[in-house]
Design a protein around this motif. Structure first.
Motif, PDB file in Angstrom:
ATOM      1  N   LEU A 121      43.423  42.168  34.894  1.00 39.47           N
ATOM      2  CA  LEU A 121      44.760  42.084  33.985  1.00 39.47           C
ATOM      3  C   LEU A 121      45.160  43.400  33.417  1.00 39.47           C
ATOM      4  O   LEU A 121      46.529  43.844  33.517  1.00 39.47           O
ATOM      5  N   PHE A 122      44.285  44.025  32.846  1.00 34.94           N
ATOM      6  CA  PHE A 122      44.301  45.437  32.308  1.00 34.94           C
ATOM      7  C   PHE A 122      44.976  46.429  33.545  1.00 34.94           C
ATOM      8  O   PHE A 122      45.812  47.120  33.337  1.00 34.94           O
ATOM      9  N   SER A 123      44.320  46.439  34.528  1.00 35.45           N
ATOM     10  CA  SER A 123      44.697  47.191  35.721  1.00 35.45           C
ATOM     11  C   SER A 123      46.189  46.938  36.028  1.00 35.45           C
ATOM     12  O   SER A 123      46.837  47.976  36.243  1.00 35.45           O
ATOM     13  N   VAL A 141      40.123  50.236  40.783  1.00 38.69           N
ATOM     14  CA  VAL A 141      39.184  50.692  41.740  1.00 38.69           C
ATOM     15  C   VAL A 141      37.657  50.238  40.797  1.00 38.69           C
ATOM     16  O   VAL A 141      36.725  49.724  41.602  1.00 38.69           O
ATOM     17  N   LEU A 142      37.757  50.473  39.629  1.00 36.10           N
ATOM     18  CA  LEU A 142      36.458  50.126  39.049  1.00 36.10           C
ATOM     19  C   LEU A 142      36.305  48.627  38.839  1.00 36.10           C
ATOM     20  O   LEU A 142      35.450  48.036  38.981  1.00 36.10           O
ATOM     21  N   SER A 143      37.770  47.781  38.831  1.00 40.90           N
ATOM     22  CA  SER A 143      37.591  46.433  38.574  1.00 40.90           C
ATOM     23  C   SER A 143      37.169  45.776  39.913  1.00 40.90           C
ATOM     24  O   SER A 143      36.461  44.760  40.190  1.00 40.90           O
ATOM     25  N   ALA A 146      33.504  46.348  39.946  1.00 42.55           N
ATOM     26  CA  ALA A 146      32.847  45.143  39.044  1.00 42.55           C
ATOM     27  C   ALA A 146      32.738  43.701  39.740  1.00 42.55           C
ATOM     28  O   ALA A 146      31.653  42.977  39.604  1.00 42.55           O
ATOM     29  N   ALA A 147      33.740  43.581  40.611  1.00 44.56           N
ATOM     30  CA  ALA A 147      33.844  42.168  41.126  1.00 44.56           C
ATOM     31  C   ALA A 147      32.804  42.161  42.253  1.00 44.56           C
ATOM     32  O   ALA A 147      32.090  40.925  42.338  1.00 44.56           O
ATOM     33  N   ILE A 148      32.599  43.070  42.936  1.00 44.73           N
ATOM     34  CA  ILE A 148      31.647  43.041  44.056  1.00 44.73           C
ATOM     35  C   ILE A 148      30.379  43.069  43.336  1.00 44.73           C
ATOM     36  O   ILE A 148      29.469  42.137  43.869  1.00 44.73           O
ATOM     37  N   SER A 149      29.966  43.933  42.200  1.00 43.94           N
ATOM     38  CA  SER A 149      28.778  43.789  41.529  1.00 43.94           C
ATOM     39  C   SER A 149      28.448  42.401  41.077  1.00 43.94           C
ATOM     40  O   SER A 149      27.421  42.165  41.124  1.00 43.94           O
ATOM     41  N   LEU A 150      29.561  41.582  40.274  1.00 45.56           N
ATOM     42  CA  LEU A 150      29.366  40.550  39.979  1.00 45.56           C
ATOM     43  C   LEU A 150      29.042  39.468  40.822  1.00 45.56           C
ATOM     44  O   LEU A 150      28.058  38.702  40.682  1.00 45.56           O
ATOM     45  N   LEU A 175      30.144  48.560  32.379  1.00 46.25           N
ATOM     46  CA  LEU A 175      30.031  49.469  31.569  1.00 46.25           C
ATOM     47  C   LEU A 175      31.000  50.938  31.910  1.00 46.25           C
ATOM     48  O   LEU A 175      31.598  51.619  30.901  1.00 46.25           O
ATOM     49  N   LEU A 176      31.081  51.063  33.068  1.00 49.02           N
ATOM     50  CA  LEU A 176      31.552  52.500  33.651  1.00 49.02           C
ATOM     51  C   LEU A 176      33.245  52.049  33.236  1.00 49.02           C
ATOM     52  O   LEU A 176      33.903  53.018  32.847  1.00 49.02           O
ATOM     53  N   TRP A 177      33.858  50.778  33.311  1.00 52.77           N
ATOM     54  CA  TRP A 177      35.214  50.622  33.056  1.00 52.77           C
ATOM     55  C   TRP A 177      35.280  50.812  31.648  1.00 52.77           C
ATOM     56  O   TRP A 177      36.243  51.577  31.274  1.00 52.77           O
TER      57      TRP A 177
END
Length: 194
Positions: A121-123, A141-143, A146-150, A175-177
């Motif tokens: 949503l922030f993106s 991109v970071l989101s 994060a989705a793939i990582s989650l 944390l990167l985001w």
């Protein structure tokens, strides 16, 4: 930095297999609790900082305001979940599930998806803003990362194969985001209005 320190001094934790929260049990457990609470406070501060951006939002960009406000609420809720997960420690490895350990697991399982939804949503809000448009692309991109990582974390936890490794990948991606957006807020005070 505290988590890096704990990884170095707690050789008893097989970190690819055990969760980050396992640092709460044993030596330096209070240090882990402090780190989690500080991280939660940092995320609340970031949510407040971003809310101030949306609070001063021009009415002509109302969609960005709505996405941003929803994101702030979700991000703040995830930070609250982090507090709960820190206050209610995970059960020691091999122990039966206790009410405290159950509370920790529920807070963790809820907090990660809430924060992920907030990142997306922030993106969207950033991309609809003239001042934050470039940051919106980077945030997206970071989101996605994060989705793939989650997803990796949840799969490794479900099949019980290196869940600690999966969790650490997810933790680093979030944390990167958080760090990149915090850095942008610090360096670009003239662009605080989204």
């Amino acid at each position: 930095l505290t988590l890096i320190f704990l990884h170095l001094v707690r050789a008893d934790i097989d970190w690819p297999v055990r969760y980050v929260s396992d640092f709460a049990n044993g030596p330096y457990g209070s240090l882990f609790l402090i780190a989690v609470l500080i991280h939660g406070v940092g995320n609340l501060a970031l949510a407040i900082g971003l809310f101030k951006c949306f609070e001063s939002h021009p009415l002509r960009e109302w969609a960005s305001f709505l996405y941003g406000t929803a994101a702030v609420i979700l991000f703040g809720s995830a930070a609250f979940g982090m507090f709960v997960a820190g206050i209610f420690p995970i059960d020691p490895s091999g122990s039966p599930l206790s009410p405290i350990g159950f509370t920790h697991e529920v807070a963790t399982v809820i907090s990660f998806p809430l924060e992920l939804a907030a990142l997306f949503l922030f993106s969207i809000a950033f991309s609809r803003s003239s001042n934050w448009h470039k940051q919106g692309v980077f945030s997206l991109v970071l989101s996605v990362f994060a989705a793939i990582s989650l997803l990796i974390f949840f799969v490794t936890a479900l099949v019980d194969w290196m869940p600690g490794f999966g969790e650490r990948i997810a933790f680093v991606s979030f944390l990167l985001w958080e760090l990149s957006i915090s850095w942008y807020l610090i360096r670009k005070p003239e662009k605080l209005i989204i």
